[in-house]
Motif scaffolding. Sequence first.
Motif, PDB file in Angstrom:
ATOM      1  N   ASP A  78      -8.016   7.998   0.633  1.00  0.00           N
ATOM      2  CA  ASP A  78      -7.570   6.764  -0.350  1.00  0.00           C
ATOM      3  C   ASP A  78      -6.167   6.226  -0.129  1.00  0.00           C
ATOM      4  O   ASP A  78      -5.592   5.403  -0.369  1.00  0.00           O
ATOM      5  CB  ASP A  78      -7.823   6.925  -1.559  1.00  0.00           C
ATOM      6  N   LEU A  79      -5.316   7.038   0.609  1.00  0.00           N
ATOM      7  CA  LEU A  79      -3.889   6.898   0.593  1.00  0.00           C
ATOM      8  C   LEU A  79      -3.514   6.484   2.040  1.00  0.00           C
ATOM      9  O   LEU A  79      -2.334   6.138   2.168  1.00  0.00           O
ATOM     10  CB  LEU A  79      -3.072   8.297   0.241  1.00  0.00           C
ATOM     11  N   ILE A  80      -4.364   6.365   3.011  1.00  0.00           N
ATOM     12  CA  ILE A  80      -3.979   6.185   4.314  1.00  0.00           C
ATOM     13  C   ILE A  80      -3.703   4.868   4.571  1.00  0.00           C
ATOM     14  O   ILE A  80      -2.818   4.336   5.319  1.00  0.00           O
ATOM     15  CB  ILE A  80      -5.284   6.588   5.333  1.00  0.00           C
ATOM     16  N   PHE A  81      -4.262   3.744   3.823  1.00  0.00           N
ATOM     17  CA  PHE A  81      -3.733   2.557   4.290  1.00  0.00           C
ATOM     18  C   PHE A  81      -2.447   2.048   3.661  1.00  0.00           C
ATOM     19  O   PHE A  81      -1.803   1.331   4.374  1.00  0.00           O
ATOM     20  CB  PHE A  81      -4.869   1.461   3.838  1.00  0.00           C
ATOM     21  N   PRO A  82      -2.276   2.515   2.518  1.00  0.00           N
ATOM     22  CA  PRO A  82      -0.826   2.171   1.913  1.00  0.00           C
ATOM     23  C   PRO A  82       0.254   2.878   3.075  1.00  0.00           C
ATOM     24  O   PRO A  82       1.182   2.513   3.133  1.00  0.00           O
ATOM     25  CB  PRO A  82      -0.843   2.772   0.418  1.00  0.00           C
ATOM     26  N   ARG A  83      -0.135   4.337   3.375  1.00  0.00           N
ATOM     27  CA  ARG A  83       0.812   4.646   4.268  1.00  0.00           C
ATOM     28  C   ARG A  83       0.951   3.930   5.524  1.00  0.00           C
ATOM     29  O   ARG A  83       2.056   3.765   6.159  1.00  0.00           O
ATOM     30  CB  ARG A  83       0.109   6.151   4.664  1.00  0.00           C
TER      31      ARG A  83
END
Length: 227
Positions: A78-83
């Motif tokens: 769930d954090l990969i796209f903001p990263r």
Amino acid sequence: MREQIDEYTAITADEGMRRNVLKEATTLGIEKEGNIIIGNWQSEGPEEEELCHGEMFDTILADYLVGAMDGFSPYYQDLIFPRLNKHLKPGGRLYVVGLNPIPHQADGDANIFCKVTKLRDACILLAGHRCYREYPVEWIERHLENAGLKIVGSSQFPIMYSHAAIVRQLNVARSKLPLFPSKALAKEMGEQIDALERESKAATDRSPTGRLRLGFDYVVTAEKPLE
């Protein structure tokens, strides 16, 4: 004619995949135009030590990345796209390639592939390793938008499984048998793998095309708004 590539960075968490990508880059004649490195987006520690710190790109290709994350960086999906968005220039595009999850069961002969994936994953777990976990296209689109990106395109590509493709998945299962905690269990599972190989051969032979249609791959294109 391919588009001109000024510079690229290719990242994988697996050494075998790094070698494969290097081979492909060499075939394309672009091996000297970029770097192919081992890395993991789920980094801990100071921001300045993060993977690709300070680097910005016009285009980012997440090639079956989300599905593989459970094997290398679980619970970070769930954090990969903001990263990744941190490294995308305004107006740049992120292309997400993925496999829609294989259903628990399917109608007709295509159900054999559902059985194969369950057996493969059981062997991976019994060997003490982690399975990949695919995510549906709707999940991808929702989390891209939550990361502040705009969906500008989404395509789906039906998958036609040949017997050779099915055997490749069964061979993944076979490769795990020596790691089982019990030789008797490994022997029994090996017999199940052999039975599924025979069953899949019969199923593909019945198909007019020699292939079984099940599920689809997808490509979702997202764009970072101009500041």
